[in-house]
Design an enzyme around this catalytic site. Sequence first.
Site, PDB file in Angstrom:
ATOM      1  N   HIS A  87       6.520  -3.915  -7.045  1.00 54.14           N
ATOM      2  CA  HIS A  87       5.796  -3.088  -6.075  1.00 54.14           C
ATOM      3  C   HIS A  87       6.201  -3.434  -4.649  1.00 54.14           C
ATOM      4  CE1 HIS A  87       2.200  -6.131  -5.975  1.00 54.14           C
ATOM      5  NE2 HIS A  87       3.005  -6.395  -4.982  1.00 54.14           N
ATOM      6  N   ASP A 121       6.289  -7.374 -10.107  1.00 53.48           N
ATOM      7  CA  ASP A 121       6.427  -6.138 -10.897  1.00 53.48           C
ATOM      8  C   ASP A 121       7.188  -5.060 -10.136  1.00 53.48           C
ATOM      9  OD1 ASP A 121       4.600  -5.274  -9.012  1.00 53.48           O
ATOM     10  OD2 ASP A 121       3.056  -4.660 -10.448  1.00 53.48           O
ATOM     11  N   ASP A 130      -1.521  -2.284   3.431  1.00 49.28           N
ATOM     12  CA  ASP A 130      -2.488  -2.051   2.351  1.00 49.28           C
ATOM     13  C   ASP A 130      -3.745  -2.887   2.539  1.00 49.28           C
ATOM     14  OD1 ASP A 130      -1.223  -4.474   1.865  1.00 49.28           O
ATOM     15  OD2 ASP A 130      -0.151  -3.775   0.100  1.00 49.28           O
ATOM     16  N   GLU A 172       2.308   0.361  -7.243  1.00 51.28           N
ATOM     17  CA  GLU A 172       2.611  -0.233  -8.542  1.00 51.28           C
ATOM     18  C   GLU A 172       3.577   0.667  -9.321  1.00 51.28           C
ATOM     19  OE1 GLU A 172       1.882  -3.162  -8.685  1.00 51.28           O
ATOM     20  OE2 GLU A 172      -0.247  -3.673  -8.661  1.00 51.28           O
TER      21      GLU A 172
HETATM   22  P1  PGA Z   1       3.711 -12.401  -1.891  1.00 53.93           P
HETATM   23  O1  PGA Z   1       3.389 -10.928  -2.352  1.00 53.93           O
HETATM   24  O2  PGA Z   1       4.358 -12.273  -0.553  1.00 53.93           O
HETATM   25  O3  PGA Z   1       2.392 -13.102  -1.772  1.00 53.93           O
HETATM   26  O4  PGA Z   1       4.622 -12.993  -2.900  1.00 53.93           O
HETATM   27  C1  PGA Z   1       4.351  -9.927  -2.176  1.00 53.93           C
HETATM   28  C2  PGA Z   1       3.812  -8.629  -2.718  1.00 53.93           C
HETATM   29  O5  PGA Z   1       3.005  -8.656  -3.667  1.00 53.93           O
HETATM   30  O6  PGA Z   1       4.212  -7.574  -2.218  1.00 53.93           O
END
Ligand code: PGA
Length: 255
Positions: free
Chosen positions: A133, A131, A64, A138
Amino acid sequence: MAEVVILPDREAAGMLAAGAIAELVARKPDAVLGVATGSTPLPVYRALTRLRLDLSRIRAFALDEYVGLPLEHPQSYHSVIEREVTAPLGLEPAQVAVPGDGPIEAASEDYERAIAAAGGVDLQLLGIGTDGHIGFNEPGSSLASRTRIKTLTEQTRRDNARFFAAVDDVPRHCITQGLGTIREARHLVLLAFGDEKADALAAAVEGPVTASLPGSVIQLHPRVTVLVDEAAGSRLVHADYYRYVYANKPDWQRL
Ligand code: PGA
């Protein structure tokens, strides 16, 4: 069932994931890796760098990118992937793709075409958001979604504010591989560390498959490895069984 491995710390998880990548590349020198950003995959990249593999023929695709941030911004995923993946692993920039290049209207389809032209992703590294995702899919994302523009939740923007001067600087939009795209990777390796991930991780692995918790899409995939530390695995109902399975794993069975 996903294979769930509960490890003492993130370094151990990083080494296990890097080992799986090493085995893949030994078998298939032109393997296609799916790479992720955020804090979670960093121990994998560090362990992989230490292995000093010949990665000259691999390709890599990121999950992404923010929309609305210049690509040269230090927190754009183009910059993050260059800093955390491309440079330390000694890859050529042309080996590594990040979505969001060129006109935004065409970027999603172009990215899907590029992944397909490379033969698809062999091993996809994934983190999970608080959350639920994966990528930037999302809650509410179709389980069949393809690469597209999405709006970030406020929760994700707050979670990612640590990388920016203020939460207002976190972009509101992104381009992300869809859940349908991610599901086509041949092996999913989902990592999660820390107590703040425990609920989302347990819901993804053991909860109902639902677009409301996009990470739960991993339950529809035939080959998933979930690597967690004790804190992120602390709400797994079947933790004892996962430990038993891993402790009794036949030698011939790879990750
Ligand atoms: P993080 O993010 O590795 O910085 O905890 C994971 C994500 O949002 O997919």
